[in-house]
Design an enzyme around this catalytic site. Structure first.
Site, mmCIF file in Angstrom:
data_model
loop_
_atom_site.group_PDB
_atom_site.id
_atom_site.type_symbol
_atom_site.label_atom_id
_atom_site.label_comp_id
_atom_site.label_asym_id
_atom_site.label_seq_id
_atom_site.Cartn_x
_atom_site.Cartn_y
_atom_site.Cartn_z
ATOM 1 N N HIS A 1 6.443 67.891 9.685
ATOM 2 C CA HIS A 1 6.524 66.828 10.699
ATOM 3 C C HIS A 1 7.869 66.118 10.599
ATOM 4 C CE1 HIS A 1 5.042 63.790 13.502
ATOM 5 N NE2 HIS A 1 5.636 62.892 12.739
ATOM 6 N N SER A 2 8.542 65.946 11.734
ATOM 7 C CA SER A 2 9.815 65.223 11.825
ATOM 8 C C SER A 2 10.853 65.884 10.913
ATOM 9 C CB SER A 2 9.602 63.746 11.487
ATOM 10 O OG SER A 2 10.669 62.952 11.930
#
Length: 248
Positions: A75-76
């Site tokens: 994520h990210s």
């Protein structure tokens, strides 16, 4: 059983994915610890994205030496690390993942917002922007000893996350990829989302969730269900009739 290696967002540790364990059906969830935090707190922070990728490649090579099938999720910042690690694995001729899941991250071939370099902000502006993203509670910064320990790591993670790869030639994966996005995540432009389509020679699937950048904390069960369903298809005949699918 397929191993799913999960990479945290900026400032996160392996603890980010502990709540996911109870929902991990049909795959073995392995939360990856980055240097400088958790059990690796006394190890140096990464000098750059290449340094991080080399470290993760060395580690994952040992974890996949038994030829067990595996996939990557991030994520990210974790999404960027998963993407770069997959590229590095291919370059070294290593065993490739069955699937790569990217969450809360735009495609690397589209330039990010040059007007918003988090890691170059002064301390007060940096704190304000980080709180605005929703990943760090405001009250955290009421504890100076924690702030002094955490801010350098967080700023360094943002520096890695803001590495510009837009001038690099796109080298699409031979396998499918899945992209998870928050409907109200204004950090990612439609162009950055759409550009993921060229990063796979197979199917690029998009899943949108309510919420902004940190939607993954509220959508654990739905995300893990999707992952489980995707990985289960690798154990059965794969019938595809279109390149891109979108769910809302």
């Amino acid at each position: 059983m397929t191993k799913l290696f999960c990479f945290p967002y900026a400032g996160g540790s392996s603890a980010v994915y502990r709540p996911w364990k109870q929902y991990a059906m049909g795959f073995d969830l392995i939360s990856v610890e980055l240097s400088g935090r958790g059990k690796r707190m006394h190890e140096p922070l990464y000098a750059n994205l290449h340094d991080a990728t080399d470290d993760l490649y060395e580690w994952i090579s040992s974890q996949t030496a038994d030829h067990t099938p595996y996939a990557l999720f991030g994520h990210s910042l974790g999404g960027l690390l998963a993407y770069e690690l997959a590229q590095t694995i291919r370059q070294h001729g290593g065993k490739q993942p069955e699937h790569v899941f990217i969450s809360g991250r735009g495609a690397p071939n589209i330039k990010r917002n040059e007007d918003k370099k988090y890691h170059l902000m002064n301390e007060e502006e940096f704190k304000k922007e980080v709180i605005g993203l929703g990943g760090t509670p405001p009250e955290f910064f009421n504890y100076p000893e924690l702030t002094n320990l955490f801010l350098p790591l967080l700023r360094n993670d943002f520096r890695l996350a803001e590495t510009d790869l837009s001038d690099r030639v796109v080298n699409p994966f031979d396998y499918d990829i899945t992209v998870f996005l928050g409907k109200e995540d204004h950090e990612i432009t439609p162009q950055q989302v759409d550009a993921w389509k060229v990063h796979s020679k197979g199917t690029c699937t998009f899943h949108y969730f309510p919420g902004s950048h940190f939607f993954l904390h509220d959508e654990v069960q739905r995300i893990t269900n999707i992952i489980g369903n995707v990985l289960s298809k690798h154990r059965t005949p794969n019938l595809k009739d279109q390149k891109i699918t979108i769910t809302l």
